[in-house]
Design an enzyme around this catalytic site. Structure first.
Site, PDB file in Angstrom:
ATOM      1  N   THR A  72       0.806  -1.221   0.000  1.00 39.17           N
ATOM      2  CA  THR A  72       0.000   0.000   0.000  1.00 39.17           C
ATOM      3  C   THR A  72       0.837   1.268   0.000  1.00 39.17           C
ATOM      4  OG1 THR A  72      -1.834  -1.110   1.096  1.00 39.17           O
ATOM      5  CG2 THR A  72      -1.754   1.279   1.291  1.00 39.17           C
ATOM      6  N   ASN A  93       5.708  -1.082   3.316  1.00 39.44           N
ATOM      7  CA  ASN A  93       4.907  -0.508   4.402  1.00 39.44           C
ATOM      8  C   ASN A  93       5.737  -0.278   5.664  1.00 39.44           C
ATOM      9  OD1 ASN A  93       2.599  -0.526   2.833  1.00 39.44           O
ATOM     10  ND2 ASN A  93       1.785  -2.416   3.702  1.00 39.44           N
ATOM     11  N   ASP A 155      -3.958   5.932   7.019  1.00 41.97           N
ATOM     12  CA  ASP A 155      -3.117   7.126   7.007  1.00 41.97           C
ATOM     13  C   ASP A 155      -2.215   7.162   5.772  1.00 41.97           C
ATOM     14  OD1 ASP A 155      -1.080   5.263   7.682  1.00 41.97           O
ATOM     15  OD2 ASP A 155      -1.138   5.789   9.794  1.00 41.97           O
ATOM     16  N   ARG A 156      -1.620   6.014   5.400  1.00 38.68           N
ATOM     17  CA  ARG A 156      -0.692   6.000   4.277  1.00 38.68           C
ATOM     18  C   ARG A 156      -1.386   6.238   2.942  1.00 38.68           C
ATOM     19  NH1 ARG A 156      -0.711   0.988   6.740  1.00 38.68           N
ATOM     20  NH2 ARG A 156      -1.369  -0.864   5.558  1.00 38.68           N
ATOM     21  N   HIS A 332      -2.013  -1.448  -5.716  1.00 40.20           N
ATOM     22  CA  HIS A 332      -1.497  -2.782  -6.020  1.00 40.20           C
ATOM     23  C   HIS A 332      -2.684  -3.675  -6.334  1.00 40.20           C
ATOM     24  CE1 HIS A 332      -2.934  -4.067  -2.061  1.00 40.20           C
ATOM     25  NE2 HIS A 332      -2.303  -3.034  -1.534  1.00 40.20           N
TER      26      HIS A 332
END
Length: 576
Positions: A72, A93, A155-156, A332
């Site tokens: 991610t 990650n 958040d990412r 992805h």
């Protein structure tokens, strides 16, 4: 289509010029784990927003996250930077701090706090580990009045889309609502102001009527079944046999799109005479895929409910007076859990045998006279460590790594193994290299970041799942260099455009240069993606790949502003 032709009267409290160059709003939608396979599987049954995009948009049928470590954080880092993870600085990650042996989250920012006042989720975060700028940063260099917002279930997902100078970055944390990060000179109340009213409404609604998840389509109910995962039985059904959880249900994406709509209206995005940016990262497909797999009733319902929710969101976007361009893609792909795959004809689908690593570690301990097992899994790869998980010093580390690579290459399930030094010594593929023709080593090179990538880079046979599988936990995953994890849809859309299918390969790193051309903003010269002509908003033709990858029509002042932003960012990141 021109933006000026689409202009209409704006609300009385919003001033706008008579004309705007390019669209007034750029919306980037990233559906976490939406593989090309999954998109195409349900494409004919979509009737809402995904139908609109697939039928009326410009569809790149062969889209790619072209790097190997398909997770991610690195995937999101490519979308609005135009850079591969090797350059964005986000290889995975998480990664291992070699000096301490501790795991580091990709967007960790210990100097910050979380606005909801609790150290939950991934802890304090921020954009500092992202070594590149984004479309929103480029816009703000040209037009400081431009607003940049992003919202996600993770958040990412939000931070990577907003970049370093976002006006608002929000993600869902259960039990609170949408939260954000707070830098030392900021206050939580001010940072949460754009979503405070929304959070109050959501919490009051859920208190009065807790959310549920059941069938809306008979075709999805027909996919029910029981599957043996290890020594457990997994019941594929709705409501989930393991119980309802917000994070693993379509409700997560519906709330995220509700938040995106709230920001559109409350922040007057696309209604102020400048170009604004809104990033929307939808996380439920990923969490449902991990927890339930991709080929059961759960994912079927997720696809159709997401389609409906996106339809309402696109209808809202279509009402903007200044014109909007939307891009949809994924960070992805993903695959189903191997037990169901195996029963449906994928004879090679399997879970990796943990005995392989135990066997190799035992041999390495004996050969080198070590007190502890030297290979430790972390940061999406293998680290060579001593006591307390701290990396061994050279040259012993190098000798052990070389021996481990040789042993790994002899394993039937392994198709590639390299030391990180060998990967980094390999040249980066040329910008014009087709993502379909990249070797395994080249794919891993596009993921490799010195000091952050693991000591040993490993590629297993296709359809080999690294997770052990646990009912109620993770049944399937992604992160491989194979096309079921790399292939993603890339779709551009603007209201009123005519649909078109383009078969030649496109990459997520091509999205930012393409959008920059549409909005007429200058990019850093080092951008690795290429501009693709969309035929929207009277944008000039893209420059050839071998020429300077900057848009035309940018005033000299904006170049100076961009250099100031990029220069300041470089100084800020110099120590990372």
């Amino acid at each position: 289509m021109t933006a000026s032709a689409a202009m209409a009267q704006t609300p009385d409290d919003v001033s706008a010029p008579a004309t705007v160059q390019g669209p007034s709003l750029v919306v980037t939608i990233v559906i976490d784990q939406l593989s090309s396979n999954l998109f195409n599987q349900y494409r004919d049954s979509f009737t809402g927003g995904l139908h609109t995009l697939a039928s009326n948009g410009l569809v790149y049928a062969n889209g790619f996250q072209q790097h190997a470590m398909t997770e991610t954080c690195p995937g999101h880092s490519t979308v609005l930077t135009g850079m591969n993870p090797a350059s964005s600085g986000i290889p995975a990650n998480d990664w291992i701090d070699r000096a301490t042996g501790e795991e580091v989250y990709c967007l960790a920012a210990p100097e910050n706090t979380l606005a909801h006042g609790r150290n939950t989720d991934n802890g304090p975060v921020g954009p500092g580990n992202l070594r590149t700028t984004t479309l929103g940063d480029w816009l703000k260099a040209r037009t400081p009045e431009s607003r940049v917002f992003a919202v996600s279930g993770k958040d990412r997902g939000a931070i990577n889309l907003a970049g370093h100078h976002g006006d608002g970055v929000f993600w869902m944390t259960e039990g609170f609502g949408f939260t954000t990060y707070v830098e030392p000179d900021q206050t939580a109340a001010a940072k949460l102001a754009p979503v405070a009213a929304l959070n109050a409404r959501i919490n009051a609604r859920f208190e009065a009527s807790p959310p549920t998840w059941t069938y809306t389509r008979a075709a999805c109910r027909a996919l029910e079944g029981d599957w043996t995962i290890g020594d457990q039985t997994f019941h594929a059904t709705l409501p989930p046999a393991t119980g309802f959880k917000l994070d693993t249900s379509p409700v997560l994406d519906e709330l995220t799109l509700e938040a995106a709509t709230e920001l559109l209206d409350s922040e007057a995005l696309g209604r102020r005479g400048v170009t604004d940016v809104l990033g929307v990262s939808l996380s439920a497909t990923d969490r449902i895929g991990h927890t339930f797999g991709t080929q059961g009733p759960e994912m079927c319902e997720q696809m159709h409910r997401l389609d409906v929710a996106l339809g309402s969101f696109l209808d809202h976007l279509s009402q903007l007076p200044g014109g909007v361009v939307v891009v949809l893609t994924a960070d992805h792909g993903g695959s189903d859990f191997p037990e169901r795959m195996h029963e449906r004809g994928y004879d090679d689908a399997m879970r990796a045998d943990p005995a392989m690593m135990r066997r190799i570690n035992t041999t390495l301990k004996d050969r080198f006279g070590l007190a502890v097992a030297p290979l430790s899994y972390g940061g999406s790869g293998l680290m060579v460590v001593g006591p307390d998980n701290i990396e061994l010093a050279d040259p012993r580390r190098d000798e052990i790594a070389a021996a481990a690579v040789e042993m790994l290459r002899a394993e039937p399930v392994v198709v590639g193994a390299w030391t990180i030094e060998d990967v980094l010594a390999s040249p980066l593929p040329s910008p014009g290299h087709s993502p379909q023709e990249l070797s395994l080593l080249q794919r891993h090179r596009l993921s490799a970041v010195a000091g952050r990538s693991p000591d040993i880079v490993l590629a297993l046979q296709p359809n080999t799942t690294t997770v052990a599988g646990r009912v109620g936990g993770t049944l399937s995953t992604h992160g491989t260099p194979w096309d079921y994890d790399r292939g993603v849809p890339i779709v551009f859309w603007s209201p009123g455009m005519t649909g078109q299918e383009r078969f030649f390969p496109a990459r997520t790193i091509d999205i930012a240069p393409t959008l920059a051309n549409v909005v007429g903003v200058e990019m850093p010269e080092a951008v690795e993606g290429r501009c693709m002509d969309l035929g929207l908003f009277d944008a000039p033709a893209c420059r050839p790949v071998d020429k300077a990858p900057t848009a035309t029509g940018v005033v000299p002042e904006s170049r100076s502003a961009l250099r100031r932003v990029v220069g300041g960012l470089a100084r800020r990141l110099g120590g990372s």
